[in-house]
Design a protein around this motif. Structure first.
Motif, PDB file in Angstrom:
ATOM      1  N   ASN A  14       0.813  -1.220   0.000  1.00 14.33           N
ATOM      2  CA  ASN A  14       0.000   0.000   0.000  1.00 14.33           C
ATOM      3  C   ASN A  14       0.850   1.275   0.000  1.00 14.33           C
ATOM      4  O   ASN A  14       0.367   2.324   0.400  1.00 14.33           O
ATOM      5  CB  ASN A  14      -0.974   0.017   1.184  1.00 14.33           C
ATOM      6  CG  ASN A  14      -2.011  -1.064   1.067  1.00 14.33           C
ATOM      7  OD1 ASN A  14      -2.583  -1.277   0.004  1.00 14.33           O
ATOM      8  ND2 ASN A  14      -2.239  -1.781   2.151  1.00 14.33           N
ATOM      9  N   GLY A  15       2.086   1.157  -0.443  1.00 14.76           N
ATOM     10  CA  GLY A  15       2.974   2.312  -0.469  1.00 14.76           C
ATOM     11  C   GLY A  15       2.935   3.037  -1.802  1.00 14.76           C
ATOM     12  O   GLY A  15       1.955   2.964  -2.552  1.00 14.76           O
ATOM     13  N   THR A  16       4.005   3.719  -2.101  1.00 17.03           N
ATOM     14  CA  THR A  16       4.141   4.461  -3.349  1.00 17.03           C
ATOM     15  C   THR A  16       4.188   3.485  -4.509  1.00 17.03           C
ATOM     16  O   THR A  16       4.881   2.464  -4.447  1.00 17.03           O
ATOM     17  CB  THR A  16       5.436   5.296  -3.320  1.00 17.03           C
ATOM     18  OG1 THR A  16       5.401   6.140  -2.176  1.00 17.03           O
ATOM     19  CG2 THR A  16       5.583   6.128  -4.579  1.00 17.03           C
ATOM     20  N   LEU A  17       3.442   3.789  -5.575  1.00 16.29           N
ATOM     21  CA  LEU A  17       3.385   2.931  -6.754  1.00 16.29           C
ATOM     22  C   LEU A  17       4.034   3.607  -7.952  1.00 16.29           C
ATOM     23  O   LEU A  17       4.013   4.828  -8.078  1.00 16.29           O
ATOM     24  CB  LEU A  17       1.927   2.608  -7.106  1.00 16.29           C
ATOM     25  CG  LEU A  17       1.097   1.886  -6.059  1.00 16.29           C
ATOM     26  CD1 LEU A  17      -0.328   1.707  -6.561  1.00 16.29           C
ATOM     27  CD2 LEU A  17       1.715   0.547  -5.697  1.00 16.29           C
ATOM     28  N   TYR A  18       4.592   2.782  -8.822  1.00 18.67           N
ATOM     29  CA  TYR A  18       5.172   3.256 -10.081  1.00 18.67           C
ATOM     30  C   TYR A  18       4.751   2.293 -11.180  1.00 18.67           C
ATOM     31  O   TYR A  18       4.877   1.072 -11.016  1.00 18.67           O
ATOM     32  CB  TYR A  18       6.698   3.307  -9.988  1.00 18.67           C
ATOM     33  CG  TYR A  18       7.361   3.624 -11.306  1.00 18.67           C
ATOM     34  CD1 TYR A  18       7.484   4.940 -11.743  1.00 18.67           C
ATOM     35  CD2 TYR A  18       7.846   2.615 -12.122  1.00 18.67           C
ATOM     36  CE1 TYR A  18       8.083   5.239 -12.956  1.00 18.67           C
ATOM     37  CE2 TYR A  18       8.456   2.905 -13.339  1.00 18.67           C
ATOM     38  CZ  TYR A  18       8.563   4.217 -13.748  1.00 18.67           C
ATOM     39  OH  TYR A  18       9.151   4.519 -14.948  1.00 18.67           O
ATOM     40  N   ILE A  19       4.258   2.815 -12.278  1.00 19.22           N
ATOM     41  CA  ILE A  19       3.867   1.994 -13.422  1.00 19.22           C
ATOM     42  C   ILE A  19       4.825   2.280 -14.564  1.00 19.22           C
ATOM     43  O   ILE A  19       5.083   3.442 -14.894  1.00 19.22           O
ATOM     44  CB  ILE A  19       2.423   2.301 -13.860  1.00 19.22           C
ATOM     45  CG1 ILE A  19       1.448   1.986 -12.722  1.00 19.22           C
ATOM     46  CG2 ILE A  19       2.067   1.523 -15.117  1.00 19.22           C
ATOM     47  CD1 ILE A  19       0.023   2.402 -12.987  1.00 19.22           C
ATOM     48  N   GLY A  20       5.342   1.215 -15.159  1.00 19.62           N
ATOM     49  CA  GLY A  20       6.272   1.367 -16.266  1.00 19.62           C
ATOM     50  C   GLY A  20       6.011   0.356 -17.364  1.00 19.62           C
ATOM     51  O   GLY A  20       5.202  -0.556 -17.226  1.00 19.62           O
ATOM     52  N   VAL A  21       6.758   0.525 -18.456  1.00 18.99           N
ATOM     53  CA  VAL A  21       6.670  -0.383 -19.599  1.00 18.99           C
ATOM     54  C   VAL A  21       8.091  -0.670 -20.059  1.00 18.99           C
ATOM     55  O   VAL A  21       8.976   0.189 -19.949  1.00 18.99           O
ATOM     56  CB  VAL A  21       5.805   0.226 -20.733  1.00 18.99           C
ATOM     57  CG1 VAL A  21       6.444   1.471 -21.311  1.00 18.99           C
ATOM     58  CG2 VAL A  21       5.519  -0.786 -21.818  1.00 18.99           C
ATOM     59  N   THR A  22       8.329  -1.881 -20.541  1.00 13.62           N
ATOM     60  CA  THR A  22       9.663  -2.263 -20.964  1.00 13.62           C
ATOM     61  C   THR A  22       9.594  -3.386 -21.993  1.00 13.62           C
ATOM     62  O   THR A  22       8.583  -4.073 -22.097  1.00 13.62           O
ATOM     63  CB  THR A  22      10.512  -2.723 -19.757  1.00 13.62           C
ATOM     64  OG1 THR A  22      11.841  -2.998 -20.192  1.00 13.62           O
ATOM     65  CG2 THR A  22       9.920  -3.953 -19.096  1.00 13.62           C
TER      66      THR A  22
END
Length: 95
Positions: A14-22
């Motif tokens: 439930n902390g900081t989220l980051y969404i990425g693509v690779t």
């Protein structure tokens, strides 16, 4: 060989989220975990791979990434918890 994927990293449950693509998930997550990527994930210690989904093309992965970034936080958390209820670090399943 390219394997497009969208991924979500978290600083903690439930902390900081980051969404990425690779196009290379294992390499990219390694870079995040070892702070080889300058920016958000390094600054906020967002290193735990809690969700990922493979795609057939980079175009599809980028489209999905953009949509996920528009989602409300509660929807993102629900998506993570449907597949990974304990917020386990999925990186170690890949290597």
């Amino acid at each position: 060989m390219k394997e497009p994927a969208v991924y979500i990293l978290a600083s903690q449950r439930n902390g900081t989220l980051y969404i990425g693509v690779t196009s290379n998930l294992v390499k990219r997550i390694y870079e995040h975990k070892n702070d080889l990527v300058e920016g958000f994930t390094k600054k906020y210690a967002v290193h735990t791979l809690v969700y990922f989904e493979p795609h057939m093309s980079m175009e599809a992965a980028i489209t999905r990434e953009k949509r996920l970034k528009e989602w409300r936080r509660a929807w993102k958390i629900r998506l993570i918890e449907e597949q990974n209820p304990n917020w386990r670090d999925l990186y170690f399943d890949l290597v």
